[in-house]
Design a protein around this motif. Structure first.
Motif, mmCIF file in Angstrom:
data_model
loop_
_atom_site.group_PDB
_atom_site.id
_atom_site.type_symbol
_atom_site.label_atom_id
_atom_site.label_comp_id
_atom_site.label_asym_id
_atom_site.label_seq_id
_atom_site.Cartn_x
_atom_site.Cartn_y
_atom_site.Cartn_z
ATOM 1 N N ARG A 99 39.528 -8.853 38.089
ATOM 2 C CA ARG A 99 39.415 -9.545 39.388
ATOM 3 C C ARG A 99 38.081 -10.251 39.578
ATOM 4 O O ARG A 99 38.000 -11.223 40.332
ATOM 5 C CB ARG A 99 39.633 -8.528 40.515
ATOM 6 N N HIS A 100 37.026 -9.786 38.898
ATOM 7 C CA HIS A 100 35.686 -10.307 39.160
ATOM 8 C C HIS A 100 34.948 -10.759 37.909
ATOM 9 O O HIS A 100 33.812 -11.243 38.020
ATOM 10 C CB HIS A 100 34.857 -9.238 39.882
ATOM 11 N N GLY A 101 35.556 -10.607 36.736
ATOM 12 C CA GLY A 101 34.912 -11.049 35.510
ATOM 13 C C GLY A 101 34.210 -9.928 34.774
ATOM 14 O O GLY A 101 33.916 -8.861 35.326
ATOM 15 N N ALA A 102 33.928 -10.201 33.495
ATOM 16 C CA ALA A 102 33.286 -9.213 32.640
ATOM 17 C C ALA A 102 31.812 -9.056 33.008
ATOM 18 O O ALA A 102 31.202 -9.935 33.619
ATOM 19 C CB ALA A 102 33.432 -9.625 31.181
ATOM 20 N N GLY A 103 31.253 -7.925 32.587
ATOM 21 C CA GLY A 103 29.836 -7.695 32.827
ATOM 22 C C GLY A 103 29.522 -6.219 32.924
ATOM 23 O O GLY A 103 30.307 -5.359 32.542
ATOM 24 N N GLY A 104 28.330 -5.931 33.452
ATOM 25 C CA GLY A 104 27.870 -4.560 33.571
ATOM 26 C C GLY A 104 28.057 -4.023 34.970
ATOM 27 O O GLY A 104 27.943 -4.749 35.963
ATOM 28 N N LEU A 105 28.356 -2.723 35.055
ATOM 29 C CA LEU A 105 28.538 -2.032 36.321
ATOM 30 C C LEU A 105 27.747 -0.729 36.279
ATOM 31 O O LEU A 105 27.606 -0.112 35.219
ATOM 32 C CB LEU A 105 30.015 -1.709 36.574
ATOM 33 N N ARG A 106 27.242 -0.300 37.421
ATOM 34 C CA ARG A 106 26.591 0.999 37.528
ATOM 35 C C ARG A 106 27.443 1.900 38.416
ATOM 36 O O ARG A 106 27.703 1.582 39.571
ATOM 37 C CB ARG A 106 25.184 0.824 38.132
ATOM 38 N N TYR A 107 27.908 3.002 37.824
ATOM 39 C CA TYR A 107 28.689 3.993 38.566
ATOM 40 C C TYR A 107 27.777 5.161 38.925
ATOM 41 O O TYR A 107 27.167 5.774 38.039
ATOM 42 C CB TYR A 107 29.845 4.527 37.709
ATOM 43 N N ARG A 108 27.700 5.458 40.202
ATOM 44 C CA ARG A 108 26.945 6.639 40.654
ATOM 45 C C ARG A 108 27.960 7.744 40.904
ATOM 46 O O ARG A 108 28.745 7.671 41.847
ATOM 47 C CB ARG A 108 26.146 6.302 41.908
ATOM 48 N N THR A 109 27.951 8.735 40.035
ATOM 49 C CA THR A 109 28.942 9.804 40.089
ATOM 50 C C THR A 109 28.267 11.128 40.422
ATOM 51 O O THR A 109 27.037 11.240 40.407
ATOM 52 C CB THR A 109 29.674 9.940 38.738
ATOM 53 N N ALA A 110 29.078 12.138 40.669
ATOM 54 C CA ALA A 110 28.526 13.468 40.942
ATOM 55 C C ALA A 110 27.762 14.015 39.747
ATOM 56 O O ALA A 110 26.879 14.864 39.897
ATOM 57 C CB ALA A 110 29.655 14.418 41.334
ATOM 58 N N GLY A 129 25.928 12.063 37.730
ATOM 59 C CA GLY A 129 24.786 11.199 37.489
ATOM 60 C C GLY A 129 25.224 9.757 37.313
ATOM 61 O O GLY A 129 26.412 9.435 37.424
ATOM 62 N N ASP A 130 24.267 8.887 37.037
ATOM 63 C CA ASP A 130 24.567 7.470 36.871
ATOM 64 C C ASP A 130 25.185 7.198 35.500
ATOM 65 O O ASP A 130 24.706 7.708 34.470
ATOM 66 C CB ASP A 130 23.292 6.632 37.014
ATOM 67 N N VAL A 131 26.246 6.401 35.508
ATOM 68 C CA VAL A 131 26.947 6.026 34.281
ATOM 69 C C VAL A 131 27.033 4.506 34.237
ATOM 70 O O VAL A 131 27.578 3.882 35.159
ATOM 71 C CB VAL A 131 28.357 6.648 34.242
ATOM 72 N N ASP A 132 26.498 3.904 33.185
ATOM 73 C CA ASP A 132 26.584 2.456 33.019
ATOM 74 C C ASP A 132 27.873 2.107 32.271
ATOM 75 O O ASP A 132 28.241 2.764 31.297
ATOM 76 C CB ASP A 132 25.382 1.928 32.251
ATOM 77 N N VAL A 133 28.521 1.044 32.743
ATOM 78 C CA VAL A 133 29.788 0.606 32.170
ATOM 79 C C VAL A 133 29.701 -0.892 31.909
ATOM 80 O O VAL A 133 29.210 -1.650 32.753
ATOM 81 C CB VAL A 133 30.980 0.899 33.102
ATOM 82 N N VAL A 134 30.173 -1.327 30.742
ATOM 83 C CA VAL A 134 30.190 -2.745 30.389
ATOM 84 C C VAL A 134 31.624 -3.124 30.028
ATOM 85 O O VAL A 134 32.278 -2.429 29.247
ATOM 86 C CB VAL A 134 29.252 -3.041 29.203
ATOM 87 N N THR A 135 32.097 -4.225 30.600
ATOM 88 C CA THR A 135 33.452 -4.699 30.321
ATOM 89 C C THR A 135 33.410 -5.991 29.522
ATOM 90 O O THR A 135 32.452 -6.769 29.606
ATOM 91 C CB THR A 135 34.236 -4.934 31.620
ATOM 92 N N ALA A 136 34.453 -6.211 28.729
ATOM 93 C CA ALA A 136 34.549 -7.430 27.913
ATOM 94 C C ALA A 136 36.015 -7.745 27.683
ATOM 95 O O ALA A 136 36.874 -6.858 27.746
ATOM 96 C CB ALA A 136 33.829 -7.255 26.582
ATOM 97 N N ARG A 137 36.287 -9.009 27.398
ATOM 98 C CA ARG A 137 37.648 -9.444 27.110
ATOM 99 C C ARG A 137 37.742 -9.845 25.653
ATOM 100 O O ARG A 137 36.920 -10.624 25.152
ATOM 101 C CB ARG A 137 38.041 -10.618 28.010
ATOM 102 N N ASP A 138 38.755 -9.337 24.954
ATOM 103 C CA ASP A 138 38.928 -9.650 23.539
ATOM 104 C C ASP A 138 39.660 -10.974 23.362
ATOM 105 O O ASP A 138 40.200 -11.538 24.317
ATOM 106 C CB ASP A 138 39.694 -8.521 22.852
ATOM 107 N N GLU A 139 39.672 -11.459 22.125
ATOM 108 C CA GLU A 139 40.279 -12.760 21.851
ATOM 109 C C GLU A 139 41.764 -12.793 22.186
ATOM 110 O O GLU A 139 42.303 -13.861 22.510
ATOM 111 C CB GLU A 139 40.068 -13.124 20.373
#
Length: 276
Positions: free
Chosen positions: A81-92, A94-104
């Motif tokens: 919905r918003h495009g690929a990139g990095g996200l920061r998840y603040r969870t119980a 601790g912080d978890v970094d997530v990166v999304t990408a689209r394959d060919e």
């Protein structure tokens, strides 16, 4: 409410997760009710905050500190919905970094980096109780990979067996395993067989969530990476493949990157796809 399957490009594979991309206004009771209605092993609830998200994970019965497959599923749902990139998840957990990408081929994937893993010895009496609940014996275990407990956002005992057949033959005492897991604070039980130096088959009973078994468990895969690093069981840095869900008819593939730094988090990568 969105429904995605994580660690597969096929909606018939992987581990289904519920996703709420904007959970503002929902309280804990309402989140639990939604998770119970969805009925998947976990549902992720995201609340936008400070350039990232406050994220909570609920099974149909309880909140859990961290869920890998719902992290992958929700990150892909966001990226579509918003495009690929990095996200920061603040969870119980601790912080978890997530990166999304689209394959060919147009499919989406996400990579989470766990909190720093912790590995502890498993008390002999706990191992005995665990084997009794699994209806396994000590002779079934792989002596090269001793049973321990591992954490990368949630606690899991890691138990390695000698053969693929032993892993496939899982007829455990669900009630006994639930009591033991509740008493020890285990989220799932990570049962593994090592096919080769970097390939593992896994099964994950999930008594705490009221689910007999998870077909793909990102948190356990990260914990497994921490366990293998701490025990010196793989050359570092390591790239591993975890195959899960085959015995449930929902094949899943988890890619695990274990850095050499003992304080670094473990990266877990997988595809995700919307479910019809």
């Amino acid at each position: 409410m969105l429904r995605y399957s994580a660690f597969s490009r096929d909606p018939a594979g992987g581990n289904p997760a519920g996703v709420v991309l904007d959970a503002r206004g929902l309280d804990e009771r309402e989140m639990l009710a939604v998770a119970a209605e969805v009925g998947f092993s976990e549902t992720a609830f995201l609340v936008p905050a400070d350039g990232g998200f406050d994220v909570r994970f609920f099974s149909p019965r309880a909140e859990v500190s961290f869920c890998g497959h719902a992290t992958i599923a929700s990150a892909v749902a966001h990226a579509e919905r918003h495009g690929a990139g990095g996200l920061r998840y603040r969870t119980a957990a601790g912080d978890v970094d997530v990166v999304t990408a689209r394959d060919e081929d147009g499919s989406w994937r996400a990579t989470l980096t766990s909190v720093p893993p912790v590995v502890r010895d498993l008390a002999p009496q706990d191992l005995d109780a665990l084997l009794a609940a699994l209806r396994w014996s000590a002779q079934d275990l792989d002596p090269a990979l001793p049973a321990r407990t591992a954490y990368a956002g949630a606690w899991h005992p890691v138990v390695a067996v000698r053969s693929r057949q032993r892993l496939a033959d899982l007829e455990h005492d669900v009630a006994a395993l639930e009591r033991l897991a509740a008493a020890r604070g285990w989220t799932t039980v990570d049962l593994v067989w090592r096919q080769d130096a970097t390939t593992f088959h896994a099964r994950n009973p999930f008594p705490a969530g009221g689910v007999v078994e998870d077909p793909a468990t990102g948190a356990a895969a990260a914990a497994l990476g921490g366990y293998l690093r701490a025990g010196g069981h793989v050359p570092l840095p390591a790239r591993l493949t975890v195959l899960q869900g085959e015995d449930l008819g929902r094949p899943s593939t988890l890619h695990v990157a274990v850095p050499a730094d003992p304080a670094a988090g473990v990266a877990v990568t997988g595809a995700a796809v919307a479910m019809p």
